[in-house]
Design a protein around this motif. Structure first.
Motif, PDB file in Angstrom:
ATOM      1  N   ASN A 225       0.856  -1.186   0.000  1.00  0.00           N
ATOM      2  CA  ASN A 225       0.000   0.000   0.000  1.00  0.00           C
ATOM      3  C   ASN A 225       0.896   1.241   0.000  1.00  0.00           C
ATOM      4  OD1 ASN A 225       1.011  -0.080   2.563  1.00  0.00           O
ATOM      5  ND2 ASN A 225      -0.960  -0.034   3.609  1.00  0.00           N
ATOM      6  N   GLU A 226       0.371   2.396   0.319  1.00  0.00           N
ATOM      7  CA  GLU A 226       1.167   3.621   0.235  1.00  0.00           C
ATOM      8  C   GLU A 226       0.994   4.447   1.509  1.00  0.00           C
ATOM      9  OE1 GLU A 226       0.398   6.669  -2.818  1.00  0.00           O
ATOM     10  OE2 GLU A 226       2.426   6.251  -3.550  1.00  0.00           O
ATOM     11  N   PRO A 227       1.754   4.129   2.562  1.00  0.00           N
ATOM     12  CA  PRO A 227       1.719   4.974   3.764  1.00  0.00           C
ATOM     13  C   PRO A 227       2.395   6.309   3.498  1.00  0.00           C
ATOM     14  CG  PRO A 227       3.423   3.312   3.976  1.00  0.00           C
ATOM     15  CD  PRO A 227       2.685   3.001   2.702  1.00  0.00           C
ATOM     16  N   GLU A 228       2.433   7.166   4.515  1.00  0.00           N
ATOM     17  CA  GLU A 228       2.958   8.518   4.346  1.00  0.00           C
ATOM     18  C   GLU A 228       4.391   8.514   3.832  1.00  0.00           C
ATOM     19  OE1 GLU A 228       4.129  12.416   7.066  1.00  0.00           O
ATOM     20  OE2 GLU A 228       2.593  11.010   7.786  1.00  0.00           O
ATOM     21  N   SER A 229       5.235   7.637   4.347  1.00  0.00           N
ATOM     22  CA  SER A 229       6.644   7.629   3.942  1.00  0.00           C
ATOM     23  C   SER A 229       6.796   7.291   2.465  1.00  0.00           C
ATOM     24  CB  SER A 229       7.424   6.627   4.792  1.00  0.00           C
ATOM     25  OG  SER A 229       6.853   5.332   4.693  1.00  0.00           O
ATOM     26  N   ARG A 230       5.995   6.363   1.971  1.00  0.00           N
ATOM     27  CA  ARG A 230       6.098   6.006   0.552  1.00  0.00           C
ATOM     28  C   ARG A 230       5.575   7.134  -0.340  1.00  0.00           C
ATOM     29  NH1 ARG A 230       9.765   2.983  -0.686  1.00  0.00           N
ATOM     30  NH2 ARG A 230       8.757   2.570  -2.672  1.00  0.00           N
ATOM     31  N   ARG A 231       4.508   7.799   0.079  1.00  0.00           N
ATOM     32  CA  ARG A 231       4.003   8.933  -0.701  1.00  0.00           C
ATOM     33  C   ARG A 231       5.044  10.038  -0.744  1.00  0.00           C
ATOM     34  NH1 ARG A 231      -0.499   8.414   2.610  1.00  0.00           N
ATOM     35  NH2 ARG A 231      -0.230  10.557   3.411  1.00  0.00           N
TER      36      ARG A 231
ATOM     37  N   MET B  60       8.354   9.765  -0.520  1.00  0.00           N
ATOM     38  CA  MET B  60       9.481   9.414  -1.379  1.00  0.00           C
ATOM     39  C   MET B  60       9.092   9.457  -2.850  1.00  0.00           C
ATOM     40  SD  MET B  60      11.839   9.225   0.698  1.00  0.00           S
ATOM     41  CE  MET B  60      13.091   8.750  -0.491  1.00  0.00           C
ATOM     42  N   ARG B  61       7.863   9.082  -3.167  1.00  0.00           N
ATOM     43  CA  ARG B  61       7.414   9.154  -4.560  1.00  0.00           C
ATOM     44  C   ARG B  61       7.383  10.602  -5.035  1.00  0.00           C
ATOM     45  NH1 ARG B  61       2.500  10.118  -6.381  1.00  0.00           N
ATOM     46  NH2 ARG B  61       1.534   9.629  -4.362  1.00  0.00           N
ATOM     47  N   LEU B  62       6.861  11.503  -4.212  1.00  0.00           N
ATOM     48  CA  LEU B  62       6.792  12.913  -4.594  1.00  0.00           C
ATOM     49  C   LEU B  62       8.179  13.553  -4.646  1.00  0.00           C
ATOM     50  CD1 LEU B  62       3.634  13.971  -2.545  1.00  0.00           C
ATOM     51  CD2 LEU B  62       3.830  13.752  -5.038  1.00  0.00           C
ATOM     52  N   VAL B  63       9.082  13.145  -3.757  1.00  0.00           N
ATOM     53  CA  VAL B  63      10.447  13.680  -3.782  1.00  0.00           C
ATOM     54  C   VAL B  63      11.108  13.352  -5.117  1.00  0.00           C
ATOM     55  CG1 VAL B  63      12.756  13.389  -2.809  1.00  0.00           C
ATOM     56  CG2 VAL B  63      10.806  13.754  -1.293  1.00  0.00           C
ATOM     57  N   GLU B  64      10.982  12.110  -5.561  1.00  0.00           N
ATOM     58  CA  GLU B  64      11.608  11.710  -6.820  1.00  0.00           C
ATOM     59  C   GLU B  64      10.916  12.340  -8.026  1.00  0.00           C
ATOM     60  OE1 GLU B  64      11.997   7.516  -7.099  1.00  0.00           O
ATOM     61  OE2 GLU B  64      13.530   7.382  -5.533  1.00  0.00           O
ATOM     62  N   GLU B  65       9.594  12.514  -7.946  1.00  0.00           N
ATOM     63  CA  GLU B  65       8.859  13.062  -9.077  1.00  0.00           C
ATOM     64  C   GLU B  65       9.056  14.573  -9.236  1.00  0.00           C
ATOM     65  OE1 GLU B  65       4.808  12.040  -8.533  1.00  0.00           O
ATOM     66  OE2 GLU B  65       5.063   9.919  -9.098  1.00  0.00           O
ATOM     67  N   ARG B  66       9.244  15.317  -8.119  1.00  0.00           N
ATOM     68  CA  ARG B  66       9.163  16.769  -8.198  1.00  0.00           C
ATOM     69  C   ARG B  66      10.394  17.505  -7.679  1.00  0.00           C
ATOM     70  NH1 ARG B  66       3.234  18.848  -6.690  1.00  0.00           N
ATOM     71  NH2 ARG B  66       4.160  20.588  -7.845  1.00  0.00           N
TER      72      ARG B  66
ATOM     73  N   GLY C  92      14.390  13.851  -8.723  1.00  0.00           N
ATOM     74  CA  GLY C  92      14.463  12.811  -9.742  1.00  0.00           C
ATOM     75  C   GLY C  92      14.782  11.472  -9.090  1.00  0.00           C
ATOM     76  N   GLU C  93      15.018  10.470  -9.905  1.00  0.00           N
ATOM     77  CA  GLU C  93      15.323   9.149  -9.365  1.00  0.00           C
ATOM     78  C   GLU C  93      16.654   9.195  -8.600  1.00  0.00           C
ATOM     79  OE1 GLU C  93      15.783   4.493 -10.829  1.00  0.00           O
ATOM     80  OE2 GLU C  93      15.315   6.095 -12.269  1.00  0.00           O
ATOM     81  N   GLN C  94      16.613   8.743  -7.358  1.00  0.00           N
ATOM     82  CA  GLN C  94      17.768   8.851  -6.489  1.00  0.00           C
ATOM     83  C   GLN C  94      18.611   7.573  -6.517  1.00  0.00           C
ATOM     84  OE1 GLN C  94      18.842  11.580  -4.270  1.00  0.00           O
ATOM     85  NE2 GLN C  94      17.718  12.377  -6.011  1.00  0.00           N
ATOM     86  N   PRO C  95      19.901   7.697  -6.819  1.00  0.00           N
ATOM     87  CA  PRO C  95      20.766   6.525  -6.731  1.00  0.00           C
ATOM     88  C   PRO C  95      21.071   6.197  -5.274  1.00  0.00           C
ATOM     89  CG  PRO C  95      22.066   8.449  -7.285  1.00  0.00           C
ATOM     90  CD  PRO C  95      20.628   8.899  -7.275  1.00  0.00           C
ATOM     91  N   ASP C  96      21.386   4.944  -5.007  1.00  0.00           N
ATOM     92  CA  ASP C  96      21.831   4.567  -3.670  1.00  0.00           C
ATOM     93  C   ASP C  96      23.221   5.134  -3.425  1.00  0.00           C
ATOM     94  OD1 ASP C  96      19.713   2.646  -2.604  1.00  0.00           O
ATOM     95  OD2 ASP C  96      20.114   1.799  -4.584  1.00  0.00           O
TER      96      ASP C  96
ATOM     97  N   ALA D 206       0.160  24.240   3.004  1.00  0.00           N
ATOM     98  CA  ALA D 206       1.225  23.404   2.442  1.00  0.00           C
ATOM     99  C   ALA D 206       0.959  21.933   2.726  1.00  0.00           C
ATOM    100  CB  ALA D 206       2.575  23.817   3.025  1.00  0.00           C
ATOM    101  N   THR D 207       1.421  21.085   1.808  1.00  0.00           N
ATOM    102  CA  THR D 207       1.412  19.640   2.001  1.00  0.00           C
ATOM    103  C   THR D 207       2.780  19.219   2.518  1.00  0.00           C
ATOM    104  OG1 THR D 207      -0.186  19.316   0.210  1.00  0.00           O
ATOM    105  CG2 THR D 207       1.137  17.408   0.872  1.00  0.00           C
ATOM    106  N   VAL D 208       2.817  18.610   3.674  1.00  0.00           N
ATOM    107  CA  VAL D 208       4.081  18.231   4.309  1.00  0.00           C
ATOM    108  C   VAL D 208       4.015  16.741   4.641  1.00  0.00           C
ATOM    109  CG1 VAL D 208       5.726  18.695   6.159  1.00  0.00           C
ATOM    110  CG2 VAL D 208       4.258  20.539   5.295  1.00  0.00           C
ATOM    111  N   LEU D 209       4.985  15.975   4.132  1.00  0.00           N
ATOM    112  CA  LEU D 209       5.061  14.528   4.363  1.00  0.00           C
ATOM    113  C   LEU D 209       6.465  14.165   4.804  1.00  0.00           C
ATOM    114  CD1 LEU D 209       3.204  13.331   1.126  1.00  0.00           C
ATOM    115  CD2 LEU D 209       2.218  13.548   3.422  1.00  0.00           C
ATOM    116  N   VAL D 210       6.575  13.242   5.738  1.00  0.00           N
ATOM    117  CA  VAL D 210       7.860  12.790   6.258  1.00  0.00           C
ATOM    118  C   VAL D 210       8.209  11.455   5.619  1.00  0.00           C
ATOM    119  CG1 VAL D 210       9.200  12.169   8.305  1.00  0.00           C
ATOM    120  CG2 VAL D 210       7.462  13.978   8.433  1.00  0.00           C
TER     121      VAL D 210
END
Length: 878
Positions: free
Chosen positions: A50-56, A58-64, A67-71, A550-554
């Protein structure tokens, strides 16, 4: 589900070479699939479905934003004599940095060009050292940017000024990438400097290596221990090897199934899936086949011919194996309710190996018995029972022990509940978290030393796994600028985070999104970090952004693990209800009773709770750690128990603990069907299964203990918990709770009432078609042989009853006639037998009910009897 296990056993034993050939092909194909695809499907990551707050977040961080983050990996450079500002130290760091960059784009995601400032996100988008950041700060014209770069440079320097980090973004976390990085650092080692590598990829590689070593070691120790127990139980080497061969067939099939699922659906499985499948496969594969082989040998000692003994074992022990395996599978299905990959992947491995073990026990084992027959007793290591000798060990230890317990059932019950409940109370003090960090690795592993250096020497030990606070809104407005500044100040003042708090604007040109990066000052996956994330979400962020839209996610890996711990607590009641409900329904279907499954569920809950308490007592509170160290274990006291462990152990243990109940209660019911005497039936069931169940429990305990002796803390906790639960289930539960509770409940544990017009069948060795009419179906007592099979009177081959062959509308005839090996008898009006099978009046003889359990020899020289037509009478008369 109606599965004719007797027919499966009969067909397999009569066509052994065909069955053996099919199994060899299946095992070879599955072993090839696992060899080719399994390694690439295993990971140490824990993901959500599913998509808890942390996954949402990280998805928005990479999208906006980024970009895609390397390890990112960190090369740690330390010196005991030089400081970071020393030119010699800088020259050495530059040399190491150039060597890593020389690996090219196949390893390093995007090497920084000479003279180019570090990228916006720390450790991403380029190979970054402290000297790069300081040079970029000198060139920066904006005071705020200059200050931010200097803060980032300071975060890469150790507290004593004698160590620094080189951030290395990598293209993937494959083992080959880590090996190439390590080889490069090994070539660049120089006297006076220490070079270490830390990061998610290194952790994954080292965890995989240790897990594989522990797997091989645990399998070897478990097999040796299991073989010793089997030799003691059977007294013959070949009979001891047979159950192990079933486990060897089931485990490769399960591994291949996992590999094929990963290949077909693009899935990834937890690194612990193979350990779980191997551990459960050894335990249940050996145990299931142990019960079947033991029943076969018992029937042979009673006088049955080899093929008939295989069929009887198939109708009794194999049937119990089938329902036991089904209980384990249903219990493990509860893990699929959890929306996390580690539960589903480990449950998948366990389910596949249980199904493979059941299939091998029902088909491959009868085929091997059909080939070997009495040769399974070779070479004999001790004197075995002779055919015709009764298998009922009356008057032995288990008889005496049962008498002691049943003479004082209330005291025995209370004492057992006090022991199990006392341990279960300790579970209330559990702290859930994760030890899946480098801290859980053995001390000699390099990534653990690197992790300790990060935590102890650097102000921000969690730089490899920062917390990212995603902010979206009208950036640049005074309200939002004040909110972001307030958030940064609050994070910097929180002792769980480093004072360096960076604001990362969008590198994708999005003016409405940015990231505030907070670096845990200690273990990023420790209890302090999880508490800090909760404070961020519930206190700091709401207070800072109050009055804004503002939308704020951890997000970030620490937040992902925090969400994982929270979800295990949220879903735990649902999983418990699912497992308990399905198990109850299955047991009610099997035993045709409400009291029996309720009692079994309650007892299993007690043993599982006691296992939980033992884990918390040893691993969290450290009780007995020194003793286990002296015994050769390497247990580590940790601040938190694996969050996934309680639910996983519950599902596994609840299924496994049903094995002994099914086998024991089936034998008790067989005896009760013959005599109607509850106390005598309990004593009979305990003494006839005592040595076999004890041996099976010792095998499980040995296998689980071997895995608990590994070096990974999660596997130590899992193996220890399984071993403790099985030990208590086979001793306290089976030896005390079962006889005491059945004594107190009396005939209420049964499903038939005397004098009633109907009786529901208990699954015993008599598995013929259900009787028609209103007669009470009472299964025939154990039959050893029939004239159809031996060509002579069965006198001296066990109890003198001989089932009358009936037509298919009313029952089934003896083995060899194409029907079930025994016929259920109905008190009252008997089914009309065929004329050719009716025994003559001159050949009927008496056999009182009291003798049914006391002896296996006839009281008179006759070959066949039939029960009285009276419903109330329970005697065998002439």
């Amino acid at each position: 589900m109606r599965i004719d296990t007797a027919r499966l056993a009969r067909a397999s034993s009569r066509h052994p070479w065909r069955v053996l050939a099919v199994w060899l092909l299946v095992v070879a194909a599955m072993a090839g699939a696992s060899q080719r695809w399994l390694a690439g499907a295993l990971t140490t990551d824990i993901d959500f479905t599913n998509e808890p707050e942390s996954r949402r977040a990280m998805r928005l961080v990479e999208e906006r934003v980024t970009g895609e983050q390397p390890d990112t990996e960190f090369a740690i450079v330390r010196s005991s004599a030089l400081r970071v500002d020393d030119p010699a130290f800088e020259a050495y760091v530059r040399r190491v940095q150039a060597a890593i960059a020389g690996l090219g784009p196949s390893v390093v995601a995007a090497p920084a060009e000479e003279g180019v400032a570090a990228p916006a996100a720390s450790g991403s988008g380029g190979l970054v050292s402290v000297y790069d950041l300081r040079a970029a700060a000198e060139r920066a014209s904006d005071p705020a940017e200059r200050a931010a770069l200097r803060e980032r440079a300071d975060a890469l320097v150790s507290a004593d000024g004698r160590g620094t980090l080189i951030a290395v973004p990598i293209v993937d976390t494959e083992l080959d990438t880590v090996e190439r990085l390590r080889a490069t650092l090994e070539r660049e080692r120089e006297e006076g400097f220490e070079l270490l590598l830390a990061g998610p990829a290194t952790l994954n590689a080292d965890t995989t290596e240790v897990a594989e070593e522990d797997l091989r070691r645990g399998e070897a120790i478990g097999l040796v221990a299991a073989l010793l127990v089997l030799v003691v139980v059977f007294g013959a080497l070949l009979a001891a090897v047979l159950p192990i061969s079933i486990a060897f067939a089931a485990i490769p099939v399960a591994f291949g199934g996992v590999a094929l699922l990963a290949r077909a659906f693009g899935l990834e499985f937890s690194i612990f899936t193979t350990n779980m499948a191997s551990m459960i496969g050894l335990a249940v594969g050996i145990d299931y086949s142990l019960f079947i082989v033991a029943r076969y040998r018992e029937e042979r000692r009673g006088g049955a011919e080899p093929l008939s003994a295989i069929e009887i074992a198939g109708a009794t022990a194999s049937r119990a194996v089938f329902f036991s395996g089904l209980t384990v599978v249903l219990a493990l299905l509860g893990m699929f309710i959890m929306p996390t990959t580690i539960f589903r992947s480990m449950a998948t491995g366990a389910i596949l190996v249980v199904l493979a073990s059941v299939a091998a026990s029902l088909t491959l084992l009868p085929a091997l018995l059909g080939l070997l027959r009495d040769r399974i007793d070779l070479p004999r290591l001790r004197r075995a029972g002779r055919p015709g000798r009764g298998p009922d060990p009356a008057g032995g230890f288990w008889d005496r022990w049962t008498g002691v317990v049943m003479r004082a059932p209330v005291v025995s019950l209370l004492a057992a509940v006090a022991v199990l409940g006392g341990l279960g109370v300790v579970y209330s003090t559990i702290e859930k978290g994760t030890t899946q960090t480098a801290a859980s690795l053995p001390d000699e592993v390099e990534s653990k030393r690197a992790f300790l250096v990060l935590v102890q020497d650097f102000a921000a030990g969690g730089q490899a796994d920062p917390v990212w606070v995603y902010v979206e809104g009208d950036l640049g407005t005074p309200e939002l600028d004040r909110a972001i500044a307030t958030l940064r100040a609050a994070i910097a003042q929180d002792g769980a985070f480093a004072p360096q708090v960076q604001v990362i604007p969008s590198s994708l040109g999005d003016p409405r999104a940015l990231v505030v990066q907070a670096i845990p000052s200690g273990d990023a996956f420790g209890r302090a970090s999880f508490s800090a994330i909760d404070r961020l979400r519930t206190e700091t962020v709401p207070r800072a952004f109050a009055g804004t839209d503002a939308t704020v996610l951890v997000g970030g890996m620490p937040a992902i693990f925090a969400d994982f711990v929270r979800q295990t607590d949220d879903y735990q009641p649902v999983v418990l209800a699912f497992v308990l409900g399905l198990s109850f329904l299955l047991l009610m279907t099997v035993f045709r009773s409400i009291v029996v499954p309720l009692k079994a569920v309650a007892m299993n809950l007690l043993s599982v709770a006691a296992a939980y308490g033992a884990i918390v007592l040893v691993f969290q509170h450290g009780v007995g750690i020194e003793l286990f160290d002296a015994l050769g274990f390497r247990f580590q006291q940790v601040e938190a128990i694996e969050a996934w462990l309680p639910l996983l152990l519950f599902s596994v243990l609840f299924g496994l603990s049903m094995d002994y109940h099914v086998f024991l209660l089936s034998r008790i019911r067989e005896a009760y069907d013959r005599t109607g005497d509850n106390a005598a039936s309990v004593a009979y069931g305990l003494r006839t299964t005592g040595s076999i169940i004890t041996g099976a429990a010792l095998i499980m305990v040995a296998v689980f203990t071997a895995f608990a002796a590994g070096r990974l803390v999660p596997l130590q906790q899992m193996g220890f918990g399984l071993a403790v639960a099985v030990f208590m289930d086979a001793t306290i539960v089976r030896s005390v709770l079962v006889p005491a509770s059945m004594k107190l409940l009396g005939d209420r544990t049964g499903t038939c009432r005397r004098g009633s017009g109907g009786c529901r069948r208990w699954p015993s060795k008599d598995t013929g078609p259900r009787m028609r009419g209103r007669a009470r179906a009472r299964p025939w007592p154990e039959r050893r042989a029939s004239p159809d099979e031996t060509g002579r009177s069965p006198v001296g081959f066990g109890p003198p009853w001989h089932p009358i062959t009936t037509d298919s509308a009313h029952g089934s005839g003896p083995s060899g006639s194409g029907r079930s090996p025994s016929t259920p008898w109905c008190g009252g009006r008997s089914p009309r037998p065929r004329a050719r099978s009716r025994p003559s009046a001159s050949r009927r003889c008496g056999f009182p009910k009291e003798a049914a359990l006391a002896t296996s020899r006839p009281t008179s020289r006759c070959c066949s009897e039939r029960p009285t037509a009276s419903r109330s009478a329970r005697v065998w008369r002439t």
